[in-house]
Structures are given as structure tokens and as C-alpha cells.
Design an enzyme around this catalytic site. Structure first.
Site, short mmCIF file in Angstrom:
data_model
loop_
_atom_site.label_atom_id
_atom_site.label_comp_id
_atom_site.label_asym_id
_atom_site.label_seq_id
_atom_site.Cartn_x
_atom_site.Cartn_y
_atom_site.Cartn_z
N CYS A 93 37.30 41.89 32.92
CA CYS A 93 38.59 42.51 33.20
C CYS A 93 38.67 43.91 32.59
O CYS A 93 38.43 44.07 31.39
CB CYS A 93 39.70 41.63 32.64
SG CYS A 93 41.34 42.39 32.67
N TRP A 107 42.61 31.68 32.82
CA TRP A 107 41.26 31.98 32.33
C TRP A 107 40.76 30.79 31.52
O TRP A 107 41.55 30.13 30.83
CB TRP A 107 41.28 33.22 31.44
CG TRP A 107 41.58 34.50 32.16
CD1 TRP A 107 42.80 35.05 32.37
CD2 TRP A 107 40.63 35.40 32.75
NE1 TRP A 107 42.68 36.23 33.06
CE2 TRP A 107 41.35 36.48 33.31
CE3 TRP A 107 39.23 35.40 32.85
CZ2 TRP A 107 40.74 37.54 33.96
CZ3 TRP A 107 38.62 36.46 33.51
CH2 TRP A 107 39.36 37.51 34.05
N TYR A 132 43.37 49.13 42.58
CA TYR A 132 43.95 47.86 42.99
C TYR A 132 44.90 48.05 44.18
O TYR A 132 44.99 47.19 45.06
CB TYR A 132 44.70 47.22 41.82
CG TYR A 132 43.79 46.61 40.79
CD1 TYR A 132 43.43 45.27 40.85
CD2 TYR A 132 43.28 47.37 39.75
CE1 TYR A 132 42.59 44.70 39.92
CE2 TYR A 132 42.43 46.82 38.81
CZ TYR A 132 42.08 45.49 38.90
OH TYR A 132 41.23 44.94 37.96
N THR A 164 47.37 36.21 31.27
CA THR A 164 46.59 37.44 31.34
C THR A 164 45.72 37.67 30.10
O THR A 164 45.98 37.13 29.04
CB THR A 164 47.53 38.65 31.50
OG1 THR A 164 48.30 38.82 30.30
CG2 THR A 164 48.47 38.46 32.67
N VAL A 165 44.70 38.48 30.31
CA VAL A 165 43.89 39.02 29.22
C VAL A 165 43.98 40.53 29.28
O VAL A 165 44.13 41.10 30.37
CB VAL A 165 42.41 38.56 29.33
CG1 VAL A 165 42.28 37.09 29.04
CG2 VAL A 165 41.80 38.91 30.69
#
Length: 355
Positions: A62, A95, A193, A129-130
């Protein structure tokens, strides 16, 4: 930033239909609602800076998480903040720690990062999220506010910085860094994106034009200076690097950002190679995981989930010639030491690592 979206990006796996990131007929808008709790020297939010208390969970695949890995290494915070590394892919829930024995993070004792979010809020409604910073004693996520995480590592954790650590967010340059970083985020980091997750031709065309207008701006800005702001590496360089290093392996083809490759933009290609060859940058990049993540997870864009073999990565080690512009990567400081054994990259995943 107050954005929301029904089509979630790769690090926001709460989409209802597994593998779907585009919304037909719509342009991509990023959800930027994060847990804004901060870890500070004064502990104002209830989480004081304390060596050994927190674990940074950050997938190498990521780009947003990659920033925090780079900053942690540049500043020498390995002994102060441990690092948990999820695998390159995730499902619609979370994740996962599939790189660790038994698929369990050895410090947090969890299989899914989702468990740490639910420790913070059992009804947490947003993306898992990360990067995420987890309070090890409670097992709960403290923050996933990725832009603030790296700024706080640079400014609040100074007591734990290594000797010779660079000034990534110096006070006299903060206004300029913030201005440049804002354009980099809206037009480049998020711009790729907007191209890749566009739900219509019109949305894609608009995103494509915005992205390459910004890349041309960067090409011009960096033609006469080695770094984005000032004459040393700053937060601004970290933020743009994680997009540039993914451009040819992923964004050019997978996200249709194909006016040209990064390697066909002479100034940006040299700038990116300069950073890649600087300790703390290239030695955090796992090209295999990066490609696996994008090509496997985004099944609406790549339904076959075939991961391409290319591109050739040997060019990342060629001479860049940027030293002639002056500048000193670490200012009055020095490079970080060797990568910690547990955090070393796998041979074949990065040209810096012998096969």
C-alpha cells in the site's frame, strides 16, 4: 478533507461486493474520514509518546502505508515502534497477517487487522485501513490518519530519533511542504486512483488530464532542484515517491495512466531513482507484493487476477546524475543503518537485494 465514496479504494476493503472498486457512471472520490487520535509528547489525546508501547501495522503493498515505513526507517524509530506487516492482498473484510506463522501477528496475536479496529470501536463502520498504529497493551487501534502519522513521527517522536536523523518537516519549510504535498495528494497520489477507478469515460478522461498536468508540473519543478522543497529530503519527497515507484509496475497499465511511463519522463525518472537508491527508500519497496496487491485485489479491473511479470526493474539501479544539482539527502545528518533482519526484503522482490 471531507470526502466519501461508495466505491472504496484498495486500502478501504469495506466494499459490499468483493473486488469491486468502481461505481458505474461515477468518478472516484476517496473516503478520507480517519481516526484522528494523535500520539503526542504531551499525551493530550490520551496516548503519550512511549517507546515500545505502539505497533505500526503497514502493508508494503500500500502506498499510504509505505510512507510510514519509510519515515520510521529514515528517523531510526525501529526500536521505539515495532512493525507489523500484513500480506499483499486482503478480502472484503480486512487486511490479514498471512505472512506470519499461523497467519497471526506475533505481537498483537490477531489474524485480522479488523480485530484491532473493533477493540477500539466494536461498531467501527469504515474501512479497515493501513497504516494503523495500535496500542499494544489494549490491542486497540489508536489512529489510521496516514498523513498525520508521518508528521507526528517526525515532530513528536524526536526524543527517540536516531543520531543523524533528517529533518523531514522543518519548521521554516512547513508552509511550502504543506502546499506542495496538498497538490501531490490531490493530483498525483490520489490522481492515479481517480484514473483507475473511474466509472465512466468522462470521469477517466478528466482524471487522466489532471494527473499528467501535475506530473508535467513536477517534471518542470524538479528540473532545477534535487528535492521537492529545500535542499534536503522532506516529507514532500516521501509522499510523492510511493506513487512514482509504483507507476510503471502498476499505474501505467492497471490504472490506464498510460500517456507515458515514468521511465520516459527524464527528470522524474532520475529523481525517483535518486530516492530509490537513498537508504530508507528503495530498501522498503517490494515490487512483487505491490503487483500482487493491485492485480489480485481489484477483480473488477483485472478479473483474471493474472499478475504481469514485467517491467524490468534493473533500471532502478542505473546512475541518475542528480548529485549535480547539489543538495544533501540528510542535511547535517547521515543515512540510516542496515535494514533490521526481520524487515529485510526477499531476494527477487527488489533489485537492491541480490537474488
Amino acid at each position: 478533507m471531507d470526502e466519501s465514496t461508495s466505491a472504496q479504494p484498495d486500502e478501504h476493503p469495506e466494499h459490499k461486493e468483493g473486488g469491486r472498486y468502481t461505481a458505474k457512471g461515477k468518478e472516484f472520490v476517496r473516503d478520507t474520514h480517519y481516526i484522528s487520535t494523535r500520539i503526542t509528547t504531551d499525551g493530550e489525546d490520551g496516548y503519550p509518546v512511549e517507546a515500545g508501547r505502539y505497533r505500526l501495522v503497514a502493508a508494503r503493498a500500500c502506498p499510504w502505508a509505505n510512507r510510514s515505513i519509510i519515515v520510521r526507517r529514515l528517523l531510526g524509530l525501529e526500536d521505539a515502534i515495532s512493525l507489523g506487516l500484513p500480506g499483499p492482498t486482503h478480502d472484503a473484510r480486512s487486511w490479514t497477517f498471512d505472512l506470519d506463522p499461523d497467519g497471526k501477528d506475533p505481537v498483537l496475536g490477531i489474524h485480522r487487522l479488523q480485530e484491532a479496529y473493533f477493540k477500539r470501536d466494536p461498531d467501527y463502520p469504515r474501512g479497515i485501513t493501513v497504516p494503523a498504529v495500535v496500542d499494544v497493551p489494549t490491542g486497540a487501534v489508536v489512529t489510521n490518519d496516514f498523513p498525520q502519522i508521518t508528521l507526528d513521527l517526525a515532530t513528536e517522536w524526536t526524543a527517540h530519533h536516531r543520531e543523524g536523523a533528517p529533518q523531514l518537516y522543518p519548521e521554516h519549510l512547513r508552509d511550502e511542504i504543506d502546499e506542495v504535498a496538498h497538490r501531490v495528494f490531490t493530483e498525483i497520489n490520489n490522481g492515479v486512483y481517480r484514473c483507475g477507478f473511474a466509472g465512466s469515460q468522462e470521469a477517466y478522461d478528466k482524471a487522466y488530464d489532471r494527473l499528467f498536468t501535475a506530473l508535467d508540473w513536477l517534471e518542470e519543478r524538479l528540473a532545477g532542484q534535487r528535492y521537492l522543497v529545500g535542499d534536503t529530503i522532506t516529507e514532500a519527497d516521501v509522499r510523492v515517491f510511493t506513487t512514482l515507484v509504483r507507476f510503471d509496475p502498476v499505474y501505467h497499465g492497471h490504472f490506464k495512466c498510460n500517456r507515458n511511463k515514468l521511465s520516459e519522463m527524464p527528470v522524474l525518472w532520475a529523481y525517483a531513482r535518486d530516492l530509490f537508491q537513498t537508504p530508507g527508500f528503495g530498501d522498503t519497496i517490494d515490487f512483487v507484493q505491490i503487483k500482487q496487491h493491485y492485480y489480485v485485489v481489484h477483480t473488477d479491473i483485472n478479473p483474471t487476477q493474472i499478475v504481469p511479470q514485467g517491467p524490468d526493474l534493473s533500471g532502478w539501479l542505473t546512475e541518475h546524475g542528480r548529485e549535480g544539482l547539489g543538495g544533501r539527502p540528510f542535511g547535517d545528518g547521515n543515512p540510516p543503518g542496515p535494514v533490521r533482519p526481520r524487515e529485510k526484503l526477499t531476494p527477487g522482490h527488489n533489485p537492491l537485494v541480490p537474488g
